[in-house]
Design an enzyme around this catalytic site. Sequence first.
Site, PDB file in Angstrom:
ATOM      1  N   HIS A   1      67.865   6.692  76.247  1.00  0.00           N
ATOM      2  CA  HIS A   1      67.187   6.131  75.076  1.00  0.00           C
ATOM      3  C   HIS A   1      66.590   4.755  75.389  1.00  0.00           C
ATOM      4  O   HIS A   1      66.322   3.986  74.479  1.00  0.00           O
ATOM      5  CB  HIS A   1      68.190   5.998  73.918  1.00  0.00           C
ATOM      6  CG  HIS A   1      68.659   7.321  73.393  1.00  0.00           C
ATOM      7  ND1 HIS A   1      69.901   7.531  72.860  1.00  0.00           N
ATOM      8  CD2 HIS A   1      68.045   8.529  73.354  1.00  0.00           C
ATOM      9  CE1 HIS A   1      70.031   8.792  72.488  1.00  0.00           C
ATOM     10  NE2 HIS A   1      68.914   9.421  72.780  1.00  0.00           N
TER      11      HIS A   1
ATOM     12  N   LYS B   1      61.608  12.695  75.905  1.00  0.00           N
ATOM     13  CA  LYS B   1      60.583  13.707  76.199  1.00  0.00           C
ATOM     14  C   LYS B   1      61.110  14.685  77.235  1.00  0.00           C
ATOM     15  O   LYS B   1      61.735  14.280  78.218  1.00  0.00           O
ATOM     16  CB  LYS B   1      59.350  12.985  76.780  1.00  0.00           C
ATOM     17  CG  LYS B   1      58.170  13.863  76.986  1.00  0.00           C
ATOM     18  CD  LYS B   1      57.229  13.771  75.798  1.00  0.00           C
ATOM     19  CE  LYS B   1      56.196  14.858  75.788  1.00  0.00           C
ATOM     20  NZ  LYS B   1      56.699  16.200  75.491  1.00  0.00           N
TER      21      LYS B   1
ATOM     22  N   LYS C   1      65.766  17.254  77.680  1.00  0.00           N
ATOM     23  CA  LYS C   1      65.462  18.642  78.032  1.00  0.00           C
ATOM     24  C   LYS C   1      66.143  19.549  77.028  1.00  0.00           C
ATOM     25  O   LYS C   1      67.171  19.181  76.452  1.00  0.00           O
ATOM     26  CB  LYS C   1      65.984  18.967  79.442  1.00  0.00           C
ATOM     27  CG  LYS C   1      65.279  20.133  80.092  1.00  0.00           C
ATOM     28  CD  LYS C   1      63.952  19.718  80.658  1.00  0.00           C
ATOM     29  CE  LYS C   1      63.192  20.863  81.263  1.00  0.00           C
ATOM     30  NZ  LYS C   1      61.995  20.389  81.960  1.00  0.00           N
TER      31      LYS C   1
ATOM     32  N   SER D   1      51.139  15.321  78.703  1.00  0.00           N
ATOM     33  CA  SER D   1      51.839  15.397  77.410  1.00  0.00           C
ATOM     34  C   SER D   1      51.786  14.039  76.714  1.00  0.00           C
ATOM     35  O   SER D   1      51.633  13.946  75.496  1.00  0.00           O
ATOM     36  CB  SER D   1      53.305  15.767  77.611  1.00  0.00           C
ATOM     37  OG  SER D   1      53.449  17.157  77.655  1.00  0.00           O
TER      38      SER D   1
HETATM   39  P1  NAD Z   1      56.675  29.882  84.433  1.00  0.00           P
HETATM   40  O1  NAD Z   1      57.665  30.668  83.643  1.00  0.00           O
HETATM   41  O2  NAD Z   1      55.284  29.807  83.956  1.00  0.00           O
HETATM   42  O3  NAD Z   1      56.580  30.429  85.954  1.00  0.00           O
HETATM   43  C1  NAD Z   1      57.645  30.621  86.816  1.00  0.00           C
HETATM   44  C2  NAD Z   1      57.231  31.727  87.773  1.00  0.00           C
HETATM   45  O4  NAD Z   1      58.199  31.837  88.815  1.00  0.00           O
HETATM   46  C3  NAD Z   1      57.142  33.098  87.087  1.00  0.00           C
HETATM   47  O5  NAD Z   1      55.910  33.693  87.421  1.00  0.00           O
HETATM   48  C4  NAD Z   1      58.322  33.846  87.683  1.00  0.00           C
HETATM   49  O6  NAD Z   1      58.121  35.240  87.741  1.00  0.00           O
HETATM   50  C5  NAD Z   1      58.422  33.223  89.063  1.00  0.00           C
HETATM   51  N1  NAD Z   1      59.724  33.399  89.697  1.00  0.00           N
HETATM   52  C6  NAD Z   1      60.946  33.487  89.135  1.00  0.00           C
HETATM   53  N2  NAD Z   1      61.893  33.663  90.059  1.00  0.00           N
HETATM   54  C7  NAD Z   1      61.263  33.705  91.240  1.00  0.00           C
HETATM   55  C8  NAD Z   1      61.691  33.894  92.585  1.00  0.00           C
HETATM   56  N3  NAD Z   1      62.967  34.064  92.864  1.00  0.00           N
HETATM   57  N4  NAD Z   1      60.757  33.879  93.571  1.00  0.00           N
HETATM   58  C9  NAD Z   1      59.447  33.696  93.267  1.00  0.00           C
HETATM   59  N5  NAD Z   1      58.988  33.526  92.021  1.00  0.00           N
HETATM   60  C10 NAD Z   1      59.867  33.538  91.021  1.00  0.00           C
HETATM   61  O7  NAD Z   1      57.328  28.455  84.615  1.00  0.00           O
HETATM   62  P2  NAD Z   1      56.596  27.090  84.976  1.00  0.00           P
HETATM   63  O8  NAD Z   1      56.274  26.397  83.718  1.00  0.00           O
HETATM   64  O9  NAD Z   1      55.527  27.341  85.994  1.00  0.00           O
HETATM   65  O10 NAD Z   1      57.798  26.285  85.642  1.00  0.00           O
HETATM   66  C11 NAD Z   1      58.181  26.500  86.995  1.00  0.00           C
HETATM   67  C12 NAD Z   1      59.006  25.316  87.461  1.00  0.00           C
HETATM   68  O11 NAD Z   1      58.247  24.118  87.306  1.00  0.00           O
HETATM   69  C13 NAD Z   1      60.305  25.085  86.689  1.00  0.00           C
HETATM   70  O12 NAD Z   1      61.257  24.544  87.579  1.00  0.00           O
HETATM   71  C14 NAD Z   1      59.910  24.036  85.671  1.00  0.00           C
HETATM   72  O13 NAD Z   1      61.036  23.279  85.230  1.00  0.00           O
HETATM   73  C15 NAD Z   1      58.962  23.201  86.506  1.00  0.00           C
HETATM   74  N6  NAD Z   1      58.028  22.390  85.721  1.00  0.00           N
HETATM   75  C16 NAD Z   1      57.167  22.951  84.829  1.00  0.00           C
HETATM   76  C17 NAD Z   1      56.260  22.144  84.141  1.00  0.00           C
HETATM   77  C18 NAD Z   1      55.216  22.715  83.213  1.00  0.00           C
HETATM   78  O14 NAD Z   1      54.368  21.933  82.747  1.00  0.00           O
HETATM   79  N7  NAD Z   1      55.184  24.005  82.959  1.00  0.00           N
HETATM   80  C19 NAD Z   1      56.288  20.753  84.342  1.00  0.00           C
HETATM   81  C20 NAD Z   1      57.179  20.214  85.263  1.00  0.00           C
HETATM   82  C21 NAD Z   1      58.043  21.052  85.947  1.00  0.00           C
END
Ligand code: NAD
Length: 479
Positions: free
Chosen positions: A73, A79, A115, A371
Amino acid sequence: MVETATAKTAQKAHYSFFQGVERNFDKAAKYTRFEKGILEQIKACNAIYQIKFPVRIGDKIEVIEAFRVQHSHHKLPCKGGIRYSMDVNQDEVMALAALMTYKCAIVNVPFGGAKGGITINPKNYTPFELEKITRRYASELVKKNFIGPGIDVPAPDYGTGAREMSWIADTYASLKPGEVDALGCVTGKPIAQGGVRGRTEATGLGVFYGVREMCNVAEDMQALGLTPGIKGKKVIVQGLGNVGYHAAKFFAQGGAVIVGLAEYEGGVYNANGLDLEAVVAHRKSTGSILGFPGATDFKNGFDVIEQECDILIPAALENVINADNAARIKAKIIGEGANGPLTPEADEILLAKGAIIIPDMYLNAGGVTVSYFEWLKNLSHVRFGRMDKRFSENQNSSIIATLEEMTGKKVSDIERRQLQHGPDEVDLVYSGLEDTMIGSFYEIRDAMKEHNLKDMRTAAFIVAINKVGVAYEELGIFP
Ligand code: NAD
């Protein structure tokens, strides 16, 4: 299948995900000047909310487990994204919330880390059922004052997207009638619901900007035995979701060669390059990434990330590179698109091999950066560029006219369009993101130089701890 693979790899670590984050923090804290109490306060999760609520699914009532963790905080609002996955548990949400605090500090986004997560497999529910679960979760957050434009602002994460954010915004606005800034209670919304252009691709684009900047530093590339520049670099991406797909797209557009792509059902590799859009279309039509013409199939997607490449982007889930497979990773640059894809053991093994790991809390901060822009747009109630686009275009036109008059030469129509163009919202968002990623890269690089570190994660933690520590010191301790 996704869950099995992750759980299996996570079990191989000897400590939890949150403990892993704490270990990395402790490693960096030694290089800072803060007293023990301040460091303990920075590390701790300030508030943890665990919820169980009933939702009627078909003719049965299901008890759904969910979490929201506010890690810090020191700046408000908090966020952080909301994740839907069977792997969601308190430790994971705590770890991801902590990473958000450090991430925001690194990219100078004035938020504390948070989170959220719901322990469900979204694929098991219809959109109507998911809407019911999401709206109930949002109303539980409202009940306990765990959401609001000045309190805590969720965003999409694994398993969620603009649709879920829109349901959350609508639930919040219904429960807080007349709150003029209600749309700022969540980011990653669709454009028509107060979202900002460029948010969807922001994390992947940020990954690209960060890796590109590293590749532009000739001295660092020489140390890795690579030529400077992103052009021609061979890239493998794991996970073709929001982060992985967009990162791969921008790498390809930037002149890199995508040689490997991995999904949960397997992966494909072609040393001469893969056409990203064609692979995506193939997966859509056949239901699998496997069998793409001209590429080698890997039934286990984890085998693809061990293939020859310059840059590896794990962009799926945590702990995928660990003590078991790290030694077999060939990439010289590992860019963490996902949160926590490398265990601390993997870090050590890869650093010892001379690789450079661009850490998640910097590299995937594009999402939270944009964001922040979306939140600013919601609070200011005006689209970026609306007030100045036309003004800039008029000014550019008169500069061109003056130059033409002075030189007696005319610019071509294409040049005129380029020179005249005033910034649209997406131009400003991309430019703000690019500036942020470049600026933060050099802050971390400076910390590496100052402390003579090879480890970029520790340097990123030092940068984050220094900023959060100063905030706590300046705030003082409330009696
Ligand atoms: P998402 O759900 O859009 O995509 C994740 C992808 O990974 C899916 O297509 C899934 O099928 C695939 N996947 C799952 N297990 C797998 C494996 N064992 N091998 C290969 N591929 C696999 O999720 P996202 O939003 O792209 O998030 C992915 C990562 O990025 C997470 O760790 C998330 O915390 C991080 N992240 C996301 C954002 C965002 O803006 N979306 C921002 C920061 C960090």
